[in-house]
Design an enzyme around this catalytic site. Structure first.
Site, PDB file in Angstrom:
ATOM      1  N   GLU A 184      40.258  41.667  49.687  1.00 38.24           N
ATOM      2  CA  GLU A 184      41.375  42.218  49.304  1.00 38.24           C
ATOM      3  C   GLU A 184      41.811  43.809  50.345  1.00 38.24           C
ATOM      4  OE1 GLU A 184      39.412  42.034  44.877  1.00 38.24           O
ATOM      5  OE2 GLU A 184      39.315  43.957  45.391  1.00 38.24           O
ATOM      6  N   HIS A 210      29.501  51.651  44.355  1.00 40.36           N
ATOM      7  CA  HIS A 210      29.251  51.929  46.232  1.00 40.36           C
ATOM      8  C   HIS A 210      28.574  51.577  46.841  1.00 40.36           C
ATOM      9  CE1 HIS A 210      33.852  52.602  43.901  1.00 40.36           C
ATOM     10  NE2 HIS A 210      34.985  51.940  45.253  1.00 40.36           N
ATOM     11  N   ASP A 240      29.574  46.864  48.415  1.00 39.98           N
ATOM     12  CA  ASP A 240      28.668  45.871  47.542  1.00 39.98           C
ATOM     13  C   ASP A 240      28.820  45.376  46.156  1.00 39.98           C
ATOM     14  OD1 ASP A 240      28.091  48.501  46.901  1.00 39.98           O
ATOM     15  OD2 ASP A 240      27.458  48.957  49.093  1.00 39.98           O
ATOM     16  N   GLU A 246      37.390  38.483  42.833  1.00 42.27           N
ATOM     17  CA  GLU A 246      35.695  38.267  44.107  1.00 42.27           C
ATOM     18  C   GLU A 246      35.894  36.751  43.471  1.00 42.27           C
ATOM     19  OE1 GLU A 246      36.617  40.803  42.368  1.00 42.27           O
ATOM     20  OE2 GLU A 246      36.937  42.023  44.210  1.00 42.27           O
ATOM     21  N   LEU A 283      42.927  40.684  43.052  1.00 40.26           N
ATOM     22  CA  LEU A 283      41.967  41.003  43.009  1.00 40.26           C
ATOM     23  C   LEU A 283      41.418  40.059  42.033  1.00 40.26           C
ATOM     24  CD1 LEU A 283      43.917  43.364  44.240  1.00 40.26           C
ATOM     25  CD2 LEU A 283      42.345  44.915  42.592  1.00 40.26           C
ATOM     26  N   GLN A 297      34.937  43.964  48.553  1.00 40.10           N
ATOM     27  CA  GLN A 297      35.392  45.462  49.477  1.00 40.10           C
ATOM     28  C   GLN A 297      34.294  45.734  49.840  1.00 40.10           C
ATOM     29  OE1 GLN A 297      38.358  47.266  46.971  1.00 40.10           O
ATOM     30  NE2 GLN A 297      39.949  46.627  49.434  1.00 40.10           N
TER      31      GLN A 297
HETATM   32  C1  LIG Z   1      35.961  43.903  40.904  1.00 42.68           C
HETATM   33  C2  LIG Z   1      36.524  44.825  42.001  1.00 42.68           C
HETATM   34  N1  LIG Z   1      37.012  44.607  42.637  1.00 42.68           N
HETATM   35  C3  LIG Z   1      37.709  45.580  43.897  1.00 42.68           C
HETATM   36  C4  LIG Z   1      37.544  47.044  43.748  1.00 42.68           C
HETATM   37  C5  LIG Z   1      38.009  47.605  44.381  1.00 42.68           C
HETATM   38  N2  LIG Z   1      39.306  48.849  44.323  1.00 42.68           N
HETATM   39  C6  LIG Z   1      38.701  50.067  43.560  1.00 42.68           C
HETATM   40  S1  LIG Z   1      41.023  50.002  42.331  1.00 42.68           S
HETATM   41  C7  LIG Z   1      41.498  48.862  43.596  1.00 42.68           C
HETATM   42  C8  LIG Z   1      42.938  48.157  42.993  1.00 42.68           C
HETATM   43  C9  LIG Z   1      43.445  48.707  41.478  1.00 42.68           C
HETATM   44  O1  LIG Z   1      44.683  48.421  41.239  1.00 42.68           O
HETATM   45  P1  LIG Z   1      45.183  48.419  39.807  1.00 42.68           P
HETATM   46  O2  LIG Z   1      44.791  47.311  38.686  1.00 42.68           O
HETATM   47  O3  LIG Z   1      46.921  48.267  40.210  1.00 42.68           O
HETATM   48  O4  LIG Z   1      44.453  49.959  39.397  1.00 42.68           O
HETATM   49  P2  LIG Z   1      45.751  51.064  40.080  1.00 42.68           P
HETATM   50  O5  LIG Z   1      44.062  51.920  41.010  1.00 42.68           O
HETATM   51  O6  LIG Z   1      46.701  50.947  40.558  1.00 42.68           O
HETATM   52  O7  LIG Z   1      45.774  52.291  38.482  1.00 42.68           O
HETATM   53  C10 LIG Z   1      40.731  47.939  43.918  1.00 42.68           C
HETATM   54  C11 LIG Z   1      40.617  46.688  44.809  1.00 42.68           C
HETATM   55  C12 LIG Z   1      37.080  47.564  41.961  1.00 42.68           C
HETATM   56  N3  LIG Z   1      36.818  48.562  41.949  1.00 42.68           N
HETATM   57  N4  LIG Z   1      36.787  46.095  41.871  1.00 42.68           N
END
Ligand SMILES: Cc1ncc(C[n+]2csc(CCOP(=O)(O)OP(=O)(O)O)c2C)c(N)n1
Lengths: 329, 369
Positions: free
Chosen positions: A35, A135, A90, A66, A64, A88
């Site tokens: 990601e 995180h 842990d 995993e 997104l 991305q």
């Molecule tokens: C399972 C998981 N994978 C990766 C992340 C890291 N991460 C945090 S926000 C994000 C993007 C999320 O995008 P979206 O669902 O469109 O929501 P937005 O932030 O745009 O409101 C990512 C990859 C996470 N929090 N949870």
């Protein structure tokens, strides 16, 4: 193209980037996926500029999911690719856990060696950076418990460079843990594969206590050795590097010399690598031990809010306290 | 893509003109002038919360902040449509929902200051702890909805998630379960076009709303920057759920005008022109224009709204900077509901360790100096 043999000063993050760059250059079957690893270069910029150079088929931004990232790596490995997946943070490896422990770890065994899973899974891990929930975790022990996986944790730029290349070259799946709190630590890097990733290294020699650690706590352990030296105690600091398998011969030689053992890690105590290392060394070196070994670890709690993490994480003082205990002081 | 084909329902144009839509009009026929101005106030206030929290982050008072700039109509409209007994399962960006649900302002930033992992009592506000694991909360909403159905009440679970989240297994599994159990759930997707650096086109090659019918869930695609359309769509979905007709999926097409969080740099991955185009569709500006055309945008309203925003911002700031650090030994609290001997031993040992340095200073980090 002649291989680049010049020494450079790099941050740990840049050293991994250089290792990935070299692996992508040397072997067209190496592909990266994860990601935000493309245009952004990863949230920690570890994959910076690789998309521009190698294109979107080698450096794949994925949706997104995993579980799907790891599952897709399994399919690529079936076809002979060597995928390097980035998780991305842990705390987000768990949706992919099933694919890792049920598929990646077991396919070689299940197929009697017919299918290889040369998958590297990169995981920024550890705390101390004031991050939000999920995180700052240290999930390495879950994976050391699973047969079929190799687990390593790097602590310095040279190892980061050398071991990412060894991990990608390995025909076994490797969990590659990167201490995110040390991403910006600088060090000299020579473009060599270095000591085998199975070997532990003696970071500082000593005669009174063996202090075993890995990843983010290696520099802290070194500081503890310096502080203890001021108090007249000589500490031998060992960086495990490989958490599965563990390099017991190196540890045993040290414990036989010092007679005292402290193991420190950020991860929770229960079921952690510290307990396993101590149990194993107690079995093998019982007659050499002058006191009961001690673990200095995170507590058995969910990783706490940022304002509290300094209490959870082992620091210089808690490590010195552990040293005092094995010294009987 | 989305920009060129406005295939979504709309009640207010970006120019602030009220247009009719036969499907949605009945759901907002009762909306009064006072409600319109109240939603306007909500949106101005939450934008101000964003500005203030961003400033607090820059000043080192917050570790991080996820702005919702541009998504005010989607969040205010949908949460204002809920009843107090409906239960909301948010992700981490639903700060406007927390505001609407009456969460004390400082509690909205408590998580981002690093003092706690959820700033509010979920049962007090019928608002679950924010969820950072992308999409995980959608499954919780399905479970809650099934429970409500078993209990014979007509309360509904509403869950918020992003366009990126629709790629996660959990969201898809949640749709499967919601359809199977005909759970009273409203899936509210804010398609803000970006998942950190990834454009929505990477998550979905057709409209996100089109997916739900494949799971047996009816869906609606609504202009997420149009507060009236969002209210109407959410009311429609809530009504279906209350009547026992099961889940509905809403895709609110909106735009994240700021960074993903204060740690993000959107200039690395997105076009300036895109942002400029979306600024023209600003949800607050649009409602302001409608209010103006209705003769409701009086100097009195503007002054009252500004005063409210100032007041909230000041309260938020004071609550944030005066928030005491949590006590060290609270790290051990609530790991288990019943006592745990191992953990209590760890707590006792750490308490003794802390007090060995300075008995008068129990909040010390245990410095060995
Ligand atoms: C399972 C998981 N994978 C990766 C992340 C890291 N991460 C945090 S926000 C994000 C993007 C999320 O995008 P979206 O669902 O469109 O929501 P937005 O932030 O745009 O409101 C990512 C990859 C996470 N929090 N949870």
């Amino acid at each position: 193209m002649t291989p680049d043999t010049t020494t450079k000063t790099l941050t740990l993050a840049k050293a991994i980037n250089a290792g990935l760059h070299r692996a992508l250059t040397d072997d067209p079957r190496v592909v990266l996926l994860g990601e935000d690893i493309g245009a952004l270069g990863g949230v920690f910029r570890v994959t910076s500029d690789l998309l521009a150079e190698f294109g979107p088929r080698r450096v794949m931004d994925t949706p997104l999911a995993e579980s799907a990232i790891i599952g897709m790596a399994v399919g690529l490995a079936y076809r002979g690719y060597r995928p390097v997946a980035e998780i991305q943070f842990d705390g987000f490896i768990y949706p992919g856990f099933d694919q890792i422990v049920s598929q990646v770890a077991k396919l070689h065994y299940r197929t009697q060696g017919a299918v290889k899973m040369p998958i590297t899974i990169r995981v920024p891990f550890g705390g101390g950076i004031g991050a939000a929930e999920h995180h700052s975790e240290s999930p390495e022990a879950y994976f050391t418990h699973t047969s079929g996986l190799r687990v390593i944790a790097v602590s310095n730029p040279q190892d980061a460079y050398s071991l990412i290349r060894q991990a990608i070259a390995s025909d076994d799946p490797v969990l590659y843990f990167e201490p995110k709190g040390r991403y910006h630590a600088k060090g000299e890097v020579i473009p060599e594969l270095g000591a085998s990733m199975e070997r532990a290294t003696i970071v500082a020699p000593g005669t009174d206590v063996t202090l075993v650690t890995y990843g983010p706590l290696v520099p802290t352990a070194r500081d503890a050795a310096l502080a203890a030296a001021d108090e007249g105690v000589s500490i031998e600091v060992i960086d495990l590097r490989s958490l599965s398998p563990v390099d017991y011969p190196t540890l045993e030689a040290s414990v036989r010399k010092t007679g005292r053992l402290v193991v420190t890690h950020e991860a929770n105590r229960t079921g952690g690598i510290g307990g396993e290392v101590i149990a194993s060394l107690t079995e093998s070196c019982f007659n050499y031990l002058e006191s009961a070994p001690v673990r200095v670890t995170g507590f058995d709690i969910p990783y706490p809010a940022a304002k509290l993490e300094s209490h959870h994480l082992p620091d210089l003082d808690r490590i010195l306290d552990g040293i005092d205990t094995v010294m009987g002081r | 893509m989305v920009e060129s084909s406005p295939e979504f329902v709309q009640l207010i144009t970006p120019e602030g003109e009220r247009i009719s839509n036969p499907e949605l009009d009945p759901w907002v026929a009762d909306v009064t002038d006072a409600q319109l101005t109240a939603w306007y106030e909500d949106m101005v206030v939450v934008r101000r919360i964003d500005t203030e929290a961003t400033a607090l982050q820059r000043q080192g008072e917050l570790g991080l902040w996820p702005p919702l700039l541009g998504q005010e109509a989607a969040q205010v409209g949908s949460s204002r449509a809920t009843r107090d007994d409906d239960f909301i399962f948010p992700s981490y960006r639903e700060n406007a929902v927390a505001y609407v649900r009456g969460v004390p302002f400082a509690d909205i930033v408590r998580v981002w200051r690093g003092n706690a992992q959820s700033g509010w009592d979920p049962y007090k506000h019928q608002l679950a702890a924010p969820n950072i694991i992308i999409g995980a909360q959608t499954l919780h909403a399905v479970g809650w909805g099934v429970g409500a159905k078993y209990d014979g009440v007509d309360s509904v679970a509403v869950t918020y998630f992003g366009d990126g989240a629709t790629s996660e297994g959990d969201v898809n599994e949640a749709m499967v379960f919601a359809a199977s159990f005909q759970a009273p759930v409203v899936f509210f997707c804010q398609n803000n076009h970006w998942a950190i650096s990834e454009p929505v086109g990477l998550q979905a090659v057709q409209s996100i709303a089109d997916r739900a019918p494949g799971f047996g869930i009816p869906s609606l695609r609504v202009d997420g920057n149009d507060v009236l359309a969002v209210v109407a769509a959410t009311r429609l979905a809530l009504d279906r759920a209350r009547r026992g007709d099961g889940p509905t999926f809403i895709e609110a097409v909106t735009y994240r005008m700021g960074p993903h969080t204060t740690a993000d740099d959107p200039t690395r991955y997105r076009d300036k022109a895109e942002l400029e185009a979306w600024k023209l569709r600003d949800p607050i500006l649009r409602l302001q224009r409608l209010l103006d055309s209705l003769g409701l945008l009086t100097p009195e309203l503007e002054a009252r709204t500004q005063a409210k925003a100032d007041e909230v911002a000041a309260e938020l700031r004071a609550g944030c900077i005066n928030m005491p650090d949590p006590e060290p030994l609270t790290v051990f609290d609530n790991v288990y509901a019943t006592p745990n001997a191992t953990l209590e031993k760890e707590r006792d040992q750490y308490a003794a360790y802390l007090s060995s340095f300075d008995s008068s200073n129990t909040t010390s980090n245990g410095g060995r100096s």
